[in-house]
Design an enzyme around this catalytic site. Structure first.
Site, short mmCIF file in Angstrom:
data_model
loop_
_atom_site.label_atom_id
_atom_site.label_comp_id
_atom_site.label_asym_id
_atom_site.label_seq_id
_atom_site.Cartn_x
_atom_site.Cartn_y
_atom_site.Cartn_z
N LYS A 44 -12.91 -7.95 -7.98
CA LYS A 44 -13.30 -8.42 -6.71
C LYS A 44 -14.77 -9.02 -6.60
O LYS A 44 -15.39 -8.17 -7.32
CB LYS A 44 -13.34 -7.52 -5.52
CG LYS A 44 -11.92 -6.83 -5.10
CD LYS A 44 -11.93 -5.76 -4.22
CE LYS A 44 -10.50 -5.28 -3.57
NZ LYS A 44 -9.63 -4.59 -4.59
N LYS A 67 0.93 -1.10 0.21
CA LYS A 67 0.05 -0.07 -0.07
C LYS A 67 0.86 1.39 -0.13
O LYS A 67 1.87 1.32 0.97
CB LYS A 67 -1.00 0.08 1.21
CG LYS A 67 -2.10 -1.14 1.45
CD LYS A 67 -3.01 -0.73 0.18
CE LYS A 67 -4.15 -1.66 -0.04
NZ LYS A 67 -5.08 -1.37 -0.85
#
Length: 332
Positions: free
Chosen positions: A217, A108
């Site tokens: 997703k 991240k």
């Protein structure tokens, strides 16, 4: 498939609140509503800020899992990547230790309030831990503008990035960034995530030439079968990722990855390791860098162990009702 009546969904609903081992995108406790149906268990866990329209797709995915069926798999296991939150560089080894056997890491970056130097230090620590043969991808969650993305990715490129996931927010910015990176001789492929899962038309990524890779997703796209259709229509290499799911939700992501004809990248399906608990004793955590393709059943004792407080249960049941009304067009 048809959506069961709301009372049937509520009858098999269980709300849990599971603490995170480390904060992830500001989440310290992951709440989820689990659905028990005739075909097994499904998960309804849209992030708290999502309204009924967006949440209804997550409900469709949960209903598919508990009342419907998934496509037949073409593989028995799915390779997964480690996920490194926006931690300090000295915390990186401890995070990677939770993902045994994983040779790919998603890092991240662009965390609000952190300087670019923190991103560079974090990626450098991951490269040091994985060695020269490990794969590193970064995820900015749309946190940069085009020029800032180009500058920071220029600093990160020496660490041999597999790709940069959603470096900018809009599809148009992703397209422009790809052009800028090409002009500057920076070989950093661009992956689209939010531009797929949160878009009214996920195929604009394909039409504008905005990405080299698509990240999909299951829950935000409305289920395994719908996500498979999106991947096929985009015609780009796909990475299946998760949304901080419990093992129940993770099983759906694995089902999608197992059904893809081609799977050139490790998938972002190892995030159960970031949870401080789970709803099953047989957690969907990677072994030798991979997850098995299987269904997951919630355990009654663990549902009780992680049961959410009564006020949160009521909130989630109301949210389920609102998503159901949007999905079915039935305000009752």
């Amino acid at each position: 498939m048809s959506v069961p009546p709301l009372p049937e969904l509520l009858a098999g609903a269980h709300v849990v609140a599971v603490p995170m081992r480390v904060p992830f995108r500001g989440v310290r406790v992951r709440e989820a509503l689990l659905l028990e149906g005739p075909r097994g268990w499904g998960e309804f866990a849209p992030f708290l800020e999502y309204g009924p329209a967006e949440a209804s797709r997550w409900l469709a995915a949960g209903v598919e899992a508990a009342w419907g069926s998934w496509p037949e798999p073409v593989r028995d296991t799915v390779p997964v990547n480690a996920t490194v939150p926006a931690v300090t560089a000295d915390e990186v080894p401890g995070v990677l230790a939770r993902f045994p056997g994983c040779t790919t890491a998603k890092v991240k970056v662009a965390e609000r309030g952190q300087p670019a130097a923190a991103d560079v230090d974090r990626v450098a620590a991951v490269r040091s831990a994985l060695g020269r043969t490990g794969r590193i991808r970064v995820d900015a969650n749309g946190g940069w503008g085009v020029e800032e993305a180009a500058q920071v990715l220029g600093r990160l490129a020496p660490y041999d990035l597999e790709y940069a996931e959603q470096p900018c927010a809009s599809v148009e910015e992703l397209r422009d960034l790809r052009l800028v990176l090409g002009r500057r001789g920076l070989d950093v492929p661009v992956a689209a995530d939010e531009s797929i899962r949160k878009a009214s038309d996920p195929l604009r990524v394909r039409d504008l030439g905005a990405a080299d890779v698509v990240v999909v997703k299951v829950a935000p796209l409305g289920g395994v079968r719908r996500a498979l259709e999106v991947v096929q229509a985009c015609g780009l290499p796909a990475v299946v990722s998760s949304a901080l799911d419990t093992s129940v939700g993770m099983a759906a992501g694995v089902a999608l990855a197992a059904a893809l004809p081609d799977l050139p990248y490790a998938c972002g399906l190892g995030t159960v390791a970031l949870l401080g608990g789970d709803v099953t004793p047989e957690r969907m955590e990677p072994v030798d860098g991979a997850l098995p393709v299987r269904r997951v059943a919630a355990d009654p004792e663990l549902l009780e162990r992680w049961a959410a407080p009564p006020d949160r249960v009521a909130w989630w049941r109301e949210r389920l009702a609102a998503a159901h009304a949007h999905l079915t067009g039935d305000p009752a």
